[in-house]
Design a protein around this motif. Structure first.
Motif, PDB file in Angstrom:
ATOM      1  N   ALA A 126      -6.082   2.346  13.013  1.00 44.31           N
ATOM      2  CA  ALA A 126      -6.279   3.770  12.752  1.00 44.31           C
ATOM      3  C   ALA A 126      -7.699   4.061  12.284  1.00 44.31           C
ATOM      4  O   ALA A 126      -8.359   3.214  11.685  1.00 44.31           O
ATOM      5  CB  ALA A 126      -5.287   4.247  11.697  1.00 44.31           C
ATOM      6  N   ASN A 127      -8.135   5.274  12.556  1.00 45.55           N
ATOM      7  CA  ASN A 127      -9.433   5.734  12.067  1.00 45.55           C
ATOM      8  C   ASN A 127      -9.293   6.243  10.640  1.00 45.55           C
ATOM      9  O   ASN A 127      -8.207   6.610  10.204  1.00 45.55           O
ATOM     10  CB  ASN A 127      -9.974   6.848  12.958  1.00 45.55           C
ATOM     11  N   GLU A 128     -10.408   6.316   9.950  1.00 43.64           N
ATOM     12  CA  GLU A 128     -10.441   6.900   8.609  1.00 43.64           C
ATOM     13  C   GLU A 128     -10.302   8.412   8.736  1.00 43.64           C
ATOM     14  O   GLU A 128     -10.676   8.973   9.757  1.00 43.64           O
ATOM     15  CB  GLU A 128     -11.768   6.567   7.918  1.00 43.64           C
ATOM     16  N   PRO A 129      -9.785   9.073   7.756  1.00 43.97           N
ATOM     17  CA  PRO A 129      -9.269   8.560   6.488  1.00 43.97           C
ATOM     18  C   PRO A 129      -7.835   8.038   6.653  1.00 43.97           C
ATOM     19  O   PRO A 129      -7.036   8.614   7.399  1.00 43.97           O
ATOM     20  CB  PRO A 129      -9.295   9.759   5.564  1.00 43.97           C
ATOM     21  N   LYS A 130      -7.554   6.943   5.995  1.00 46.47           N
ATOM     22  CA  LYS A 130      -6.246   6.328   6.101  1.00 46.47           C
ATOM     23  C   LYS A 130      -5.891   5.660   4.783  1.00 46.47           C
ATOM     24  O   LYS A 130      -6.762   5.259   4.019  1.00 46.47           O
ATOM     25  CB  LYS A 130      -6.216   5.305   7.229  1.00 46.47           C
ATOM     26  N   THR A 131      -4.592   5.590   4.536  1.00 49.85           N
ATOM     27  CA  THR A 131      -4.076   4.976   3.321  1.00 49.85           C
ATOM     28  C   THR A 131      -2.868   4.131   3.707  1.00 49.85           C
ATOM     29  O   THR A 131      -2.068   4.550   4.544  1.00 49.85           O
ATOM     30  CB  THR A 131      -3.637   6.057   2.305  1.00 49.85           C
ATOM     31  N   LEU A 132      -2.749   2.972   3.101  1.00 55.42           N
ATOM     32  CA  LEU A 132      -1.618   2.089   3.349  1.00 55.42           C
ATOM     33  C   LEU A 132      -0.972   1.732   2.025  1.00 55.42           C
ATOM     34  O   LEU A 132      -1.656   1.356   1.078  1.00 55.42           O
ATOM     35  CB  LEU A 132      -2.078   0.811   4.050  1.00 55.42           C
ATOM     36  N   TRP A 133       0.333   1.850   1.972  1.00 54.17           N
ATOM     37  CA  TRP A 133       1.098   1.405   0.811  1.00 54.17           C
ATOM     38  C   TRP A 133       2.205   0.497   1.303  1.00 54.17           C
ATOM     39  O   TRP A 133       3.022   0.901   2.135  1.00 54.17           O
ATOM     40  CB  TRP A 133       1.670   2.580   0.032  1.00 54.17           C
ATOM     41  N   ILE A 134       2.221  -0.727   0.815  1.00 54.51           N
ATOM     42  CA  ILE A 134       3.283  -1.686   1.101  1.00 54.51           C
ATOM     43  C   ILE A 134       4.237  -1.646  -0.089  1.00 54.51           C
ATOM     44  O   ILE A 134       3.843  -1.952  -1.219  1.00 54.51           O
ATOM     45  CB  ILE A 134       2.725  -3.117   1.291  1.00 54.51           C
TER      46      ILE A 134
END
Length: 69
Positions: free
Chosen positions: A25-33
């Motif tokens: 994915a391009n920014e802006p992006k956030t990942l939470w596991i």
């Protein structure tokens, strides 16, 4: 807003797939596991954190002040 921000939420049991999608994915992006969770059980595994992550994301990207950009 372009590009559009995206929030990925993945269970620990499927983190590999979340990381792969996040990396593409391009920014802006956030990942939470979500620790100790399985597919479809993220909210039940961490309801307070789940709600807070979504609220934080919305606050950052949906309610941002256009004058700051």
């Amino acid at each position: 807003m372009d590009p559009r921000p995206i929030l990925f939420i993945y269970a620990e049991s499927e983190a590999k797939y979340g990381i792969e999608q996040f990396d593409m994915a391009n920014e802006p992006k956030t990942l939470w596991i979500v620790p100790a969770s399985a597919h479809g059980l993220n909210y039940g595994s961490a309801p307070e954190q789940y709600e807070q992550k979504i609220l934080d994301f919305l606050q950052q990207y949906l309610f941002e002040d256009p004058a700051e950009n």
